[in-house]
Design a protein around this motif. Structure first.
Motif, PDB file in Angstrom:
ATOM      1  N   LEU A  32      41.356  14.526  58.312  1.00 54.15           N
ATOM      2  CA  LEU A  32      40.454  15.317  59.147  1.00 54.15           C
ATOM      3  C   LEU A  32      39.672  16.310  58.300  1.00 54.15           C
ATOM      4  N   GLY A  33      40.352  16.978  57.375  1.00 54.73           N
ATOM      5  CA  GLY A  33      39.688  17.946  56.507  1.00 54.73           C
ATOM      6  C   GLY A  33      38.615  17.300  55.647  1.00 54.73           C
ATOM      7  N   GLN A  34      38.898  16.131  55.117  1.00 57.92           N
ATOM      8  CA  GLN A  34      37.922  15.450  54.270  1.00 57.92           C
ATOM      9  C   GLN A  34      36.721  14.977  55.085  1.00 57.92           C
ATOM     10  N   LEU A  35      36.973  14.507  56.301  1.00 62.40           N
ATOM     11  CA  LEU A  35      35.868  14.086  57.167  1.00 62.40           C
ATOM     12  C   LEU A  35      35.010  15.282  57.575  1.00 62.40           C
ATOM     13  N   LYS A  36      35.662  16.396  57.887  1.00 58.60           N
ATOM     14  CA  LYS A  36      34.917  17.612  58.236  1.00 58.60           C
ATOM     15  C   LYS A  36      34.086  18.093  57.053  1.00 58.60           C
ATOM     16  N   ALA A  37      34.656  18.010  55.851  1.00 64.34           N
ATOM     17  CA  ALA A  37      33.946  18.443  54.646  1.00 64.34           C
ATOM     18  C   ALA A  37      32.685  17.610  54.410  1.00 64.34           C
ATOM     19  N   LEU A  38      32.690  16.374  54.899  1.00 60.04           N
ATOM     20  CA  LEU A  38      31.520  15.511  54.769  1.00 60.04           C
ATOM     21  C   LEU A  38      30.500  15.762  55.879  1.00 60.04           C
ATOM     22  N   GLY A  39      30.858  16.632  56.822  1.00 60.53           N
ATOM     23  CA  GLY A  39      29.925  16.971  57.894  1.00 60.53           C
ATOM     24  C   GLY A  39      30.156  16.252  59.205  1.00 60.53           C
ATOM     25  N   PHE A  40      31.245  15.509  59.299  1.00 59.02           N
ATOM     26  CA  PHE A  40      31.567  14.820  60.539  1.00 59.02           C
ATOM     27  C   PHE A  40      32.214  15.802  61.508  1.00 59.02           C
ATOM     28  N   ASP A  41      31.780  15.771  62.768  1.00 62.40           N
ATOM     29  CA  ASP A  41      32.384  16.618  63.797  1.00 62.40           C
ATOM     30  C   ASP A  41      33.693  15.994  64.247  1.00 62.40           C
ATOM     31  N   MET A  42      34.752  16.799  64.211  1.00 61.84           N
ATOM     32  CA  MET A  42      36.072  16.336  64.597  1.00 61.84           C
ATOM     33  C   MET A  42      36.627  17.241  65.684  1.00 61.84           C
ATOM     34  N   PRO A  43      37.170  16.655  66.745  1.00 60.77           N
ATOM     35  CA  PRO A  43      37.809  17.497  67.761  1.00 60.77           C
ATOM     36  C   PRO A  43      39.106  18.096  67.205  1.00 60.77           C
ATOM     37  N   ALA A  44      39.400  19.307  67.638  1.00 61.25           N
ATOM     38  CA  ALA A  44      40.635  19.959  67.192  1.00 61.25           C
ATOM     39  C   ALA A  44      41.836  19.129  67.626  1.00 61.25           C
ATOM     40  N   GLY A  45      42.773  18.967  66.740  1.00 57.94           N
ATOM     41  CA  GLY A  45      44.005  18.248  67.050  1.00 57.94           C
ATOM     42  C   GLY A  45      43.845  16.746  67.145  1.00 57.94           C
ATOM     43  N   ALA A  46      42.750  16.208  66.627  1.00 55.44           N
ATOM     44  CA  ALA A  46      42.515  14.768  66.682  1.00 55.44           C
ATOM     45  C   ALA A  46      43.544  14.030  65.835  1.00 55.44           C
ATOM     46  N   SER A  47      43.928  12.866  66.311  1.00 55.14           N
ATOM     47  CA  SER A  47      44.795  12.000  65.511  1.00 55.14           C
ATOM     48  C   SER A  47      43.935  11.334  64.443  1.00 55.14           C
ATOM     49  N   ALA A  48      44.578  10.670  63.505  1.00 55.20           N
ATOM     50  CA  ALA A  48      43.835   9.969  62.460  1.00 55.20           C
ATOM     51  C   ALA A  48      42.927   8.906  63.079  1.00 55.20           C
ATOM     52  N   GLU A  49      43.421   8.194  64.072  1.00 56.91           N
ATOM     53  CA  GLU A  49      42.623   7.151  64.709  1.00 56.91           C
ATOM     54  C   GLU A  49      41.429   7.755  65.460  1.00 56.91           C
ATOM     55  N   GLN A  50      41.662   8.846  66.172  1.00 60.36           N
ATOM     56  CA  GLN A  50      40.569   9.510  66.893  1.00 60.36           C
ATOM     57  C   GLN A  50      39.520  10.038  65.916  1.00 60.36           C
ATOM     58  N   ALA A  51      39.972  10.595  64.809  1.00 59.22           N
ATOM     59  CA  ALA A  51      39.045  11.112  63.799  1.00 59.22           C
ATOM     60  C   ALA A  51      38.187   9.996  63.233  1.00 59.22           C
ATOM     61  N   CYS A  52      38.801   8.862  62.966  1.00 58.23           N
ATOM     62  CA  CYS A  52      38.044   7.727  62.434  1.00 58.23           C
ATOM     63  C   CYS A  52      37.060   7.199  63.468  1.00 58.23           C
ATOM     64  N   GLU A  53      37.461   7.175  64.733  1.00 57.10           N
ATOM     65  CA  GLU A  53      36.553   6.750  65.798  1.00 57.10           C
ATOM     66  C   GLU A  53      35.336   7.671  65.844  1.00 57.10           C
ATOM     67  N   LEU A  72      49.705   8.052  54.195  1.00 52.77           N
ATOM     68  CA  LEU A  72      50.722   7.848  55.219  1.00 52.77           C
ATOM     69  C   LEU A  72      50.316   6.688  56.128  1.00 52.77           C
ATOM     70  N   PRO A  73      51.294   5.964  56.672  1.00 49.46           N
ATOM     71  CA  PRO A  73      50.990   4.752  57.450  1.00 49.46           C
ATOM     72  C   PRO A  73      50.004   4.942  58.597  1.00 49.46           C
ATOM     73  N   ALA A  74      50.081   6.025  59.349  1.00 49.73           N
ATOM     74  CA  ALA A  74      49.166   6.236  60.474  1.00 49.73           C
ATOM     75  C   ALA A  74      47.728   6.392  59.979  1.00 49.73           C
ATOM     76  N   VAL A  75      47.563   7.040  58.838  1.00 49.10           N
ATOM     77  CA  VAL A  75      46.226   7.233  58.267  1.00 49.10           C
ATOM     78  C   VAL A  75      45.708   5.900  57.741  1.00 49.10           C
ATOM     79  N   ARG A  76      46.537   5.170  57.047  1.00 47.93           N
ATOM     80  CA  ARG A  76      46.132   3.856  56.509  1.00 47.93           C
ATOM     81  C   ARG A  76      45.752   2.914  57.645  1.00 47.93           C
ATOM     82  N   GLN A  77      46.522   2.937  58.717  1.00 51.50           N
ATOM     83  CA  GLN A  77      46.231   2.076  59.861  1.00 51.50           C
ATOM     84  C   GLN A  77      44.889   2.449  60.487  1.00 51.50           C
ATOM     85  N   ALA A  78      44.612   3.741  60.603  1.00 49.25           N
ATOM     86  CA  ALA A  78      43.343   4.190  61.173  1.00 49.25           C
ATOM     87  C   ALA A  78      42.172   3.763  60.296  1.00 49.25           C
ATOM     88  N   ILE A  79      42.344   3.861  58.993  1.00 49.28           N
ATOM     89  CA  ILE A  79      41.302   3.421  58.059  1.00 49.28           C
ATOM     90  C   ILE A  79      41.068   1.922  58.217  1.00 49.28           C
TER      91      ILE A  79
END
Length: 86
Positions: A13-34, A63-70
């Motif tokens: 989430l932090g890396q996506l936000k740093a790139l300028g992507f809007d992320m909802p607070a408390g988003a899961s890895a899958e939600q962030a990728c969506e 971590l597996p949840a992050v890899r799966q979301a990717i």
């Protein structure tokens, strides 16, 4: 004592936000990728592709949840975007 770098949901989430992507607070890895793949532009796709390459080729353990979301969200969306752009 061995120190292992881990990429967890908060890191993603932090890396996506740093790139300028809007992320909802408390988003899961899958939600962030969506959120990241909605409305991809050339610049956003390029930044996202670079981030994915860095994550997948780096020495940190994803971590597996992050890899799966990717695998489930980012890679197919980037591939589809590339196909539609020719």
């Amino acid at each position: 004592m061995m120190h292992v770098d881990l990429i967890d949901q908060d890191d993603l989430l932090g890396q996506l936000k740093a790139l300028g992507f809007d992320m909802p607070a408390g988003a899961s890895a899958e939600q962030a990728c969506e959120c990241a793949v909605r409305g991809l532009s050339e610049a956003r796709a390029k930044a996202l592709r670079k981030l994915v390459e860095q994550l997948l080729t780096g020495s940190a353990t994803i971590l597996p949840a992050v890899r799966q979301a990717i695998d489930k969200q980012l890679l197919p969306a980037l591939a589809q975007y590339q196909q539609t752009r020719g």
